[in-house]
Design an enzyme around this catalytic site. Structure first.
Site, short mmCIF file in Angstrom:
data_model
loop_
_atom_site.label_atom_id
_atom_site.label_comp_id
_atom_site.label_asym_id
_atom_site.label_seq_id
_atom_site.Cartn_x
_atom_site.Cartn_y
_atom_site.Cartn_z
N ASP A 73 -1.34 -0.93 6.00
CA ASP A 73 -1.53 -0.35 7.33
C ASP A 73 -2.96 -0.51 7.83
O ASP A 73 -3.28 -0.05 8.91
CB ASP A 73 -1.17 1.14 7.30
N ASP A 131 -0.29 5.04 1.04
CA ASP A 131 -0.56 5.90 2.19
C ASP A 131 -0.54 5.10 3.48
O ASP A 131 -1.22 4.08 3.60
CB ASP A 131 -1.92 6.60 2.04
N ASP A 146 0.85 -1.17 0.00
CA ASP A 146 0.00 0.00 0.00
C ASP A 146 0.89 1.24 0.00
O ASP A 146 2.09 1.15 0.30
CB ASP A 146 -0.90 -0.03 1.24
#
Length: 259
Positions: free
Chosen positions: A209, A15, A13
């Site tokens: 995250d 961000d 990922d």
């Protein structure tokens, strides 16, 4: 439990993993550098459909992260791939930005508000009442409802912003029609991404995250999963989920030696 095969390709990922509110996460530059030197195939994924891969390459490059645009896979690209597989050279009414409209143009779609095959909802910072009303009426008239991703909120320096999932819920409430979400956690986005780099899930890893999108998508696609704690998920939240990542680490810096 069977031992997993060595990791030969990586998906990560963006961000919360490589950057946070426009600032690179410590270790991200070294991780990308190690990946590029290793020659292993990799993709940077994002559910954000606003930007094209070239836009994102430039944004990452400005903060010192050298990611080729060919190694960036967005929910807009995954949505375009899905529509091309389902109904080649179709038509769509689109609410979104250049990342989505460019992806659809590139597969030969015609963007129209006259009896489209699909209403496609993506991310934008300028949702308009007029556009949403048009989408609702087209869906009521029979257009199929597609959304790039289910994220309900997005980050900003000022706090949470309503995202595609929240706006999709508004349209669903008005029409009674649920969208088909293409982006994470739909494993379809992951499988398309793996196909792009010629990788196999048994020898691939996903870094994210978020438990509800990144880890779940990687898990359902059959990949090894790593959760980093530099984004949205707090350590105490992990046990609330009925599934677990393969491993939890403080940041992507802890994964450099695995490449």
């Amino acid at each position: 439990m069977a031992e997993r095969k060595p990791i030969e390709s990586w998906l990560t990922d963006m961000d919360g993993v490589l950057m946070h509110e426009g600032i690179p996460v410590p270790g991200a530059e070294a991780f990308i550098k190690r990946l590029r030197e290793s020659g292993k195939p990799f993709l940077v994924l994002t559910n954000n459909s606003i930007y094209t891969p070239r836009d994102l390459h430039a944004r990452l490059n400005r903060i010192g992260l050298d990611v080729p645009w060919e190694s960036i896979w967005t929910s807009a690209l995954a949505t375009a791939q899905f529509l091309d597989d389902q109904r080649p050279c179709g038509t769509a009414y689109v609410i979104g930005e250049a990342g989505l409209t460019t992806a659809l143009h590139d597969i030969g779609y015609v963007l129209t508000d006259h009896s489209p095959d699909y209403v496609v909802l993506g991310e934008t910072r300028t949702y308009s009442f007029e556009a949403l009303t048009k989408a609702i009426r087209l869906i009521n008239d029979g257009a199929r409802f597609i959304a790039t991703n289910p994220d309900e909120t997005g980050p900003s320096p000022q706090g949470a912003l309503p995202a595609t999932g929240s706006v999709a819920a508004l349209i669903t409430k008005a029409t009674g029609i649920d969208p088909y979400f293409v982006g994470k956690p739909n494993p379809l986005m992951m499988r398309h991404g793996l196909n792009v780099i010629g990788a196999h899930s048994e020898t691939s890893a996903m870094i994210g995250d978020r438990m509800d999108t990144d880890v779940l998508a990687g898990l359902e696609a059959g990949m090894e999963t790593f959760l980093v704690l530099t984004g949205l998920t707090r350590p105490e939240e992990i046990e609330r989920h009925p599934f677990r990542p393969s491993r939890v680490v403080d940041s992507i810096a802890d994964l450099i030696d695995l490449v």
